[in-house]
Scaffold this motif. Structure first.
Motif, PDB file in Angstrom:
ATOM      1  N   ALA A  56       0.153  58.298  -2.910  1.00 40.56           N
ATOM      2  CA  ALA A  56       0.953  59.027  -3.899  1.00 40.56           C
ATOM      3  C   ALA A  56       2.108  59.749  -3.221  1.00 40.56           C
ATOM      4  N   VAL A  57       3.266  59.754  -3.892  1.00 40.44           N
ATOM      5  CA  VAL A  57       4.442  60.425  -3.351  1.00 40.44           C
ATOM      6  C   VAL A  57       5.049  61.315  -4.440  1.00 40.44           C
ATOM      7  N   PRO A  58       4.376  62.430  -4.755  1.00 39.05           N
ATOM      8  CA  PRO A  58       4.894  63.318  -5.793  1.00 39.05           C
ATOM      9  C   PRO A  58       5.860  64.377  -5.286  1.00 39.05           C
ATOM     10  N   SER A  59       6.021  64.507  -3.961  1.00 30.42           N
ATOM     11  CA  SER A  59       6.862  65.586  -3.439  1.00 30.42           C
ATOM     12  C   SER A  59       7.691  65.097  -2.258  1.00 30.42           C
ATOM     13  N   GLN A  60       8.672  65.904  -1.887  1.00 28.09           N
ATOM     14  CA  GLN A  60       9.503  65.564  -0.743  1.00 28.09           C
ATOM     15  C   GLN A  60       8.694  65.554   0.549  1.00 28.09           C
ATOM     16  N   ASP A  61       7.741  66.464   0.667  1.00 30.74           N
ATOM     17  CA  ASP A  61       6.892  66.487   1.856  1.00 30.74           C
ATOM     18  C   ASP A  61       6.125  65.170   1.995  1.00 30.74           C
ATOM     19  N   ASP A  62       5.658  64.639   0.878  1.00 28.75           N
ATOM     20  CA  ASP A  62       4.956  63.350   0.911  1.00 28.75           C
ATOM     21  C   ASP A  62       5.907  62.231   1.328  1.00 28.75           C
ATOM     22  N   ALA A  63       7.093  62.247   0.785  1.00 26.72           N
ATOM     23  CA  ALA A  63       8.081  61.230   1.152  1.00 26.72           C
ATOM     24  C   ALA A  63       8.410  61.300   2.638  1.00 26.72           C
ATOM     25  N   ASP A  64       8.514  62.537   3.157  1.00 26.46           N
ATOM     26  CA  ASP A  64       8.831  62.705   4.573  1.00 26.46           C
ATOM     27  C   ASP A  64       7.716  62.192   5.488  1.00 26.46           C
ATOM     28  N   ALA A  65       6.491  62.149   4.974  1.00 23.93           N
ATOM     29  CA  ALA A  65       5.346  61.712   5.790  1.00 23.93           C
ATOM     30  C   ALA A  65       5.176  60.202   5.838  1.00 23.93           C
ATOM     31  N   LEU A  66       5.889  59.483   4.985  1.00 21.84           N
ATOM     32  CA  LEU A  66       5.645  58.048   4.856  1.00 21.84           C
ATOM     33  C   LEU A  66       5.892  57.263   6.142  1.00 21.84           C
ATOM     34  N   ALA A  67       6.932  57.596   6.864  1.00 18.70           N
ATOM     35  CA  ALA A  67       7.245  56.836   8.079  1.00 18.70           C
ATOM     36  C   ALA A  67       6.118  56.931   9.095  1.00 18.70           C
ATOM     37  N   ALA A  68       5.549  58.120   9.254  1.00 21.33           N
ATOM     38  CA  ALA A  68       4.439  58.281  10.197  1.00 21.33           C
ATOM     39  C   ALA A  68       3.214  57.502   9.751  1.00 21.33           C
ATOM     40  N   ILE A  69       2.996  57.432   8.445  1.00 18.87           N
ATOM     41  CA  ILE A  69       1.823  56.724   7.917  1.00 18.87           C
ATOM     42  C   ILE A  69       2.005  55.220   8.041  1.00 18.87           C
ATOM     43  N   THR A  70       3.161  54.711   7.633  1.00 25.32           N
ATOM     44  CA  THR A  70       3.368  53.263   7.698  1.00 25.32           C
ATOM     45  C   THR A  70       3.369  52.767   9.138  1.00 25.32           C
ATOM     46  N   GLY A  71       3.799  53.625  10.067  1.00 23.18           N
ATOM     47  CA  GLY A  71       3.833  53.214  11.467  1.00 23.18           C
ATOM     48  C   GLY A  71       2.471  53.051  12.097  1.00 23.18           C
ATOM     49  N   LYS A  72       1.437  53.678  11.519  1.00 18.59           N
ATOM     50  CA  LYS A  72       0.103  53.625  12.118  1.00 18.59           C
ATOM     51  C   LYS A  72      -0.954  52.984  11.224  1.00 18.59           C
ATOM     52  N   SER A  73      -0.608  52.726   9.984  1.00 17.26           N
ATOM     53  CA  SER A  73      -1.603  52.146   9.080  1.00 17.26           C
ATOM     54  C   SER A  73      -1.930  50.704   9.476  1.00 17.26           C
ATOM     55  N   PRO A  74      -3.213  50.334   9.508  1.00 17.91           N
ATOM     56  CA  PRO A  74      -3.589  48.955   9.853  1.00 17.91           C
ATOM     57  C   PRO A  74      -3.382  47.971   8.718  1.00 17.91           C
ATOM     58  N   ILE A  75      -3.136  48.468   7.507  1.00 12.92           N
ATOM     59  CA  ILE A  75      -2.891  47.595   6.363  1.00 12.92           C
ATOM     60  C   ILE A  75      -1.612  48.038   5.662  1.00 12.92           C
ATOM     61  N   PRO A  76      -1.004  47.148   4.864  1.00 12.25           N
ATOM     62  CA  PRO A  76       0.259  47.493   4.202  1.00 12.25           C
ATOM     63  C   PRO A  76       0.116  48.704   3.280  1.00 12.25           C
ATOM     64  N   VAL A  77       1.136  49.545   3.299  1.00 10.51           N
ATOM     65  CA  VAL A  77       1.150  50.770   2.501  1.00 10.51           C
ATOM     66  C   VAL A  77       2.144  50.620   1.355  1.00 10.51           C
ATOM     67  N   VAL A  78       1.687  50.940   0.148  1.00 15.11           N
ATOM     68  CA  VAL A  78       2.527  50.924  -1.046  1.00 15.11           C
ATOM     69  C   VAL A  78       2.756  52.368  -1.475  1.00 15.11           C
ATOM     70  N   ALA A  79       3.998  52.733  -1.701  1.00 13.16           N
ATOM     71  CA  ALA A  79       4.320  54.080  -2.156  1.00 13.16           C
ATOM     72  C   ALA A  79       4.270  54.128  -3.680  1.00 13.16           C
ATOM     73  N   ASP A  80       3.588  55.124  -4.214  1.00 15.19           N
ATOM     74  CA  ASP A  80       3.427  55.297  -5.659  1.00 15.19           C
ATOM     75  C   ASP A  80       4.404  56.373  -6.124  1.00 15.19           C
ATOM     76  N   ILE A  81       5.404  55.954  -6.895  1.00 12.26           N
ATOM     77  CA  ILE A  81       6.509  56.852  -7.235  1.00 12.26           C
ATOM     78  C   ILE A  81       6.510  57.164  -8.727  1.00 12.26           C
ATOM     79  N   HIS A  82       6.585  58.441  -9.039  1.00 11.14           N
ATOM     80  CA  HIS A  82       6.725  58.903 -10.420  1.00 11.14           C
ATOM     81  C   HIS A  82       7.804  59.979 -10.471  1.00 11.14           C
ATOM     82  N   PHE A  83       8.518  60.024 -11.570  1.00 12.32           N
ATOM     83  CA  PHE A  83       9.435  61.116 -11.910  1.00 12.32           C
ATOM     84  C   PHE A  83      10.719  61.159 -11.071  1.00 12.32           C
ATOM     85  N   GLN A  84      10.635  60.929  -9.765  1.00 13.43           N
ATOM     86  CA  GLN A  84      11.818  61.104  -8.916  1.00 13.43           C
ATOM     87  C   GLN A  84      12.241  59.778  -8.269  1.00 13.43           C
TER      88      GLN A  84
END
Length: 365
Positions: free
Chosen positions: A68-96
């Protein structure tokens, strides 16, 4: 008599032919196997907690994970997560809609958008299509009954199958106007009957890959039943390219149920399967307890086996012979079967140990 003799289509023989997209390393649609997804329950901005849960999901067999990406802090964390996740990451976007661009820049394998609750989403499509196309990132248009576009709710009165499908196809047309067709669609509803009707209608009207889900399916038992019924019907029709079992339970449980549904339909190689009787007045052993003990003993066993745990002499021997490994219990003892043959008889209190011993010492290839 086979399923075909009874007029029932064999699962997998009439698979709907959809166009294929790639969610990172996972192909979706076309002739690719049906994949299992789940979603993290952590605050995405907590990178360590999110990665730990992704690791747990991966170990359980999850192939694609949504965050889930409901805030800017979540969006800012995505690069660190996708860089280490062993499986593909899908961002869930609402409202923004600006978070869509952030997710693409962060290396997410796909982005899920719900047009019904993104203000002025239609005005953002050209930019999203361009950014996603340049990055090779597919978009899932996820329509939900609970957040259907107000214009469609006004027209149809409620979230009917027709309303859900019209919403999905309208948003597809906006992307298509900009030459973007790397899309995956979902039209979820909490009622399996409405959900099935919506997906059947959508499958007949487009060639995009479809992500199946009964949204807000409920607590674990209820949600499992709803999802198994809905997915079973649709997958037997050849409809569905990815699935997510939505449960009010830890996400690892969603993956376990999803995999079990695919295994039950022959759409995924079977892992360990316990065949056990429901017990009745003929039983001469506590079948419930024995089946639980056998399940616990074989938990994590690496070779896919069908193990029969039977409690009477009526169906016991036949079912035990049909399994790779089995026991027919009664009169305080158990006959141990290996591939149809009785190999030994043991006291009732040694049944679990004997089954595990036979499983460990044999080559099951």
């Amino acid at each position: 008599m086979t399923a075909v003799d009874l007029g029932v289509p064999a699962v997998g023989t009439r698979r709907r032919r959809s166009r294929q997209v790639r969610v990172g390393s996972v192909p979706v649609g076309g002739d690719a196997p049906v994949s299992v997804q789940s979603m993290t329950t952590t605050v995405t901005a907590n990178v360590d907690a999110t990665l730990r849960q992704i690791a747990e999901l991966t170990a359980a067999g999850c192939q694609i994970v949504r965050v889930a990406v409901p805030s800017q802090d979540d969006a800012d964390a995505l690069a660190a997560i996708t860089g280490k996740s062993p499986i593909p990451v899908v961002a869930d976007i609402h409202f923004q809609p600006r978070y869509v661009f952030a997710a693409i820049e962060a290396g997410c394998a796909a982005v899920r958008v719900n047009p019904g609750n993104i203000r002025k989403f239609d005005d953002q499509v050209a930019g999203i299509a361009r950014a996603a196309g340049d990055a090779g990132v597919p978009i899932r248009i996820g329509v939900n009954a609970g957040s259907l576009d107000a214009r469609l709710l006004s027209r149809y009165g409620k979230a009917t199958p027709e309303a859900l499908v019209e919403s999905a196809l309208w948003e597809c047309s906006l992307f298509e106007e900009h030459g973007f067709t790397d899309l995956k669609l979902s039209v979820k509803h909490h009622d399996p009957v409405v959900m099935i009707a919506a997906y059947r209608l959508l499958a007949a009207r487009c060639e995009y890959p479809l992500h199946l889900g009964v949204t807000e399916a409920g607590p674990q038992f209820q949600g499992t039943i709803k999802s198994a019924v809905a997915f079973g019907v649709l997958l037997a029709d050849g409809i569905g390219d990815t699935i997510r079992v939505s449960l009010s339970a830890p996400p690892v449980e969603e993956v376990k149920v999803g995999l079990s549904i695919l295994e039950s339909l022959g759409l995924r190689p079977r892992r360990l399967e316990i065949v056990s009787c429901p017990s009745c007045g003929r039983a001469q052993v506590d079948v419930y307890r024995l089946a639980e003990q056998v399940s616990a003993a074989f938990d994590g066993f690496g070779t896919p086996l069908r193990v029969a745990v039977m409690g009477c002499v009526v169906n016991g021997p036949g079912e035990a012979r049909e399994a790779d490994l089995g026991v027919s219990s009664g009169n305080g003892k158990g006959q141990i079967f290996v591939r149809g043959q009785v190999v030994r008889t043991v006291p009732e209190n040694q049944i679990v140990e004997a089954l595990l011993d036979e499983a460990m010492k044999r080559d099951w290839t």
